[in-house]
Write a protein that holds these residues in place. Structure first.
Motif, PDB file in Angstrom:
ATOM      1  N   UNK A  74       0.806  -1.223   0.000  1.00  0.00           N
ATOM      2  CA  UNK A  74       0.000   0.000   0.000  1.00  0.00           C
ATOM      3  C   UNK A  74       0.838   1.272   0.000  1.00  0.00           C
ATOM      4  N   UNK A  75       1.787   1.380   0.909  1.00  0.00           N
ATOM      5  CA  UNK A  75       2.563   2.616   1.026  1.00  0.00           C
ATOM      6  C   UNK A  75       3.367   2.883  -0.239  1.00  0.00           C
ATOM      7  N   UNK A  76       3.976   1.834  -0.806  1.00  0.00           N
ATOM      8  CA  UNK A  76       4.748   2.023  -2.048  1.00  0.00           C
ATOM      9  C   UNK A  76       3.832   2.489  -3.184  1.00  0.00           C
ATOM     10  N   UNK A  77       2.629   1.935  -3.248  1.00  0.00           N
ATOM     11  CA  UNK A  77       1.688   2.347  -4.300  1.00  0.00           C
ATOM     12  C   UNK A  77       1.259   3.802  -4.102  1.00  0.00           C
ATOM     13  N   UNK A  78       1.003   4.184  -2.862  1.00  0.00           N
ATOM     14  CA  UNK A  78       0.626   5.574  -2.577  1.00  0.00           C
ATOM     15  C   UNK A  78       1.768   6.530  -2.906  1.00  0.00           C
ATOM     16  N   UNK A  79       2.991   6.126  -2.594  1.00  0.00           N
ATOM     17  CA  UNK A  79       4.154   6.970  -2.915  1.00  0.00           C
ATOM     18  C   UNK A  79       4.244   7.207  -4.420  1.00  0.00           C
ATOM     19  N   UNK A  80       4.045   6.151  -5.207  1.00  0.00           N
ATOM     20  CA  UNK A  80       4.082   6.305  -6.655  1.00  0.00           C
ATOM     21  C   UNK A  80       2.926   7.161  -7.153  1.00  0.00           C
ATOM     22  N   UNK A  81       1.766   6.964  -6.562  1.00  0.00           N
ATOM     23  CA  UNK A  81       0.583   7.725  -6.977  1.00  0.00           C
ATOM     24  C   UNK A  81       0.764   9.209  -6.725  1.00  0.00           C
ATOM     25  N   UNK A  82       1.265   9.566  -5.540  1.00  0.00           N
ATOM     26  CA  UNK A  82       1.373  10.989  -5.212  1.00  0.00           C
ATOM     27  C   UNK A  82       2.593  11.634  -5.832  1.00  0.00           C
ATOM     28  N   UNK A  83       3.629  10.857  -6.135  1.00  0.00           N
ATOM     29  CA  UNK A  83       4.747  11.439  -6.884  1.00  0.00           C
ATOM     30  C   UNK A  83       4.299  11.763  -8.298  1.00  0.00           C
ATOM     31  N   UNK A  84       3.375  10.945  -8.843  1.00  0.00           N
ATOM     32  CA  UNK A  84       2.831  11.202 -10.181  1.00  0.00           C
ATOM     33  C   UNK A  84       1.969  12.458 -10.176  1.00  0.00           C
ATOM     34  N   UNK A 135       7.817  13.927 -19.041  1.00  0.00           N
ATOM     35  CA  UNK A 135       8.694  12.763 -18.913  1.00  0.00           C
ATOM     36  C   UNK A 135       8.593  12.157 -17.518  1.00  0.00           C
ATOM     37  N   UNK A 136       8.446  13.019 -16.490  1.00  0.00           N
ATOM     38  CA  UNK A 136       8.322  12.526 -15.117  1.00  0.00           C
ATOM     39  C   UNK A 136       7.010  11.774 -14.927  1.00  0.00           C
ATOM     40  N   UNK A 137       5.942  12.283 -15.536  1.00  0.00           N
ATOM     41  CA  UNK A 137       4.649  11.616 -15.454  1.00  0.00           C
ATOM     42  C   UNK A 137       4.712  10.242 -16.109  1.00  0.00           C
ATOM     43  N   UNK A 138       5.341  10.186 -17.286  1.00  0.00           N
ATOM     44  CA  UNK A 138       5.471   8.904 -17.988  1.00  0.00           C
ATOM     45  C   UNK A 138       6.308   7.926 -17.173  1.00  0.00           C
ATOM     46  N   UNK A 139       7.348   8.447 -16.521  1.00  0.00           N
ATOM     47  CA  UNK A 139       8.209   7.597 -15.697  1.00  0.00           C
ATOM     48  C   UNK A 139       7.431   7.041 -14.505  1.00  0.00           C
ATOM     49  N   UNK A 140       6.610   7.882 -13.879  1.00  0.00           N
ATOM     50  CA  UNK A 140       5.793   7.439 -12.748  1.00  0.00           C
ATOM     51  C   UNK A 140       4.783   6.386 -13.180  1.00  0.00           C
ATOM     52  N   UNK A 141       4.161   6.606 -14.330  1.00  0.00           N
ATOM     53  CA  UNK A 141       3.189   5.643 -14.846  1.00  0.00           C
ATOM     54  C   UNK A 141       3.864   4.312 -15.149  1.00  0.00           C
ATOM     55  N   UNK A 142       5.089   4.390 -15.685  1.00  0.00           N
ATOM     56  CA  UNK A 142       5.845   3.166 -15.969  1.00  0.00           C
ATOM     57  C   UNK A 142       6.154   2.411 -14.675  1.00  0.00           C
ATOM     58  N   UNK A 143       6.528   3.147 -13.625  1.00  0.00           N
ATOM     59  CA  UNK A 143       6.846   2.518 -12.343  1.00  0.00           C
ATOM     60  C   UNK A 143       5.607   1.869 -11.730  1.00  0.00           C
TER      61      UNK A 143
END
Length: 238
Positions: free
Chosen positions: A180-190, A197-205
């Motif tokens: 959960x926490x890792x998914x939330x971190x990726x979601x809010x960094x996006x 490019x950062x958005x695409x990188x976050x979506x890829x992660x």
């Protein structure tokens, strides 16, 4: 003659306002915890200030902060978990393709829909409030119990006895909670990334994490298909 609806409207209005204030207390706690506070560190005065009411108004809804935390878990988190169970179609026999993959996708969709609830659950599961810990533990045990019963309906796990299905359900649920926490971190960094490019990188992660978590779940549950409940469990000293 006064209509029934007219005579009931003042009461309904008062009850609605009471429920809105109660919900505001829940939202205040969830927001503060989402910003990094632990539930145990939140004071009654702080939460009433967030809601915009005097401290005495708090006691019209809850006995104390422990009562607020317990009700938050039972009502808000309980509803989110119930909605997830419904989406996963627990209690029904399922045979559609990629069942595990679709279940993991639904799990992450639930986190996206109610991020504050899930963040609160994992952050306070071993937190400083005994009432909140106990309430969360009860919700997790209920979910695991229903999940274990659900496994008994599915053809792949009918050869496993009920106790082993319960253990498998608990193992699976504990695995899911670690994501959960890792998914939330990726979601809010996006959300906070502005560059394309950062958005695409976050979506890829996020897609990469979804694949890895799906694979973990498949390894666990596919492996369980080969388990035999008559296998003896030997300890190191046996």
């Amino acid at each position: 003659m006064t209509s029934t609806s007219s005579s009931n409207s003042p009461l309904n209005s008062r009850e609605q306002k009471k429920m809105q204030t109660r919900q505001a207390f829940f939202n205040a706690v969830l927001d503060l915890c989402m910003m990094g506070q632990s539930f145990a560190s939140i004071s009654l005065r702080q939460v009433t200030r967030e809601v915009g009411v005097v401290p005495t108004a708090f006691y019209r809804h809850f006995d104390d902060m422990e009562s607020l935390g317990r009700c938050l878990v039972e009502e808000e988190l309980g509803e989110a978990l119930s909605t997830l169970r419904s989406g996963l179609q627990m209690g029904r026999r399922r045979s559609y393709d990629r069942q595990i993959a679709k279940s993991i996708q639904l799990f992450f969709a639930s986190i996206d829909e109610h991020p504050r609830y899930w963040q609160f659950l994992v952050s306070e599961r071993f937190g400083g409030s005994e009432s909140v810990r106990n309430a969360i533990d009860a919700q997790i045990k209920l979910f695991a119990k229903i999940m274990g019963e659900d496994l008994g309906i599915q053809p792949s796990f009918q050869h496993i006895n009920s106790e082993d299905r319960r253990l498998l359900a608990e193992a699976g649920l504990n695995l899911f909670l670690t994501w959960i926490i890792d998914w939330l971190d990726l979601t809010y960094s996006q959300v906070h990334d502005d560059e394309e490019d950062d958005v695409k990188n976050s979506e890829h992660k996020k897609e990469q994490m979804l694949r890895q978590c799906t694979r973990q779940a498949q390894m666990l549950f596919y492996g369980a298909e080969n388990w035999r409940s008559n296998e003896a469990t030997l300890l190191a000293d046996d």
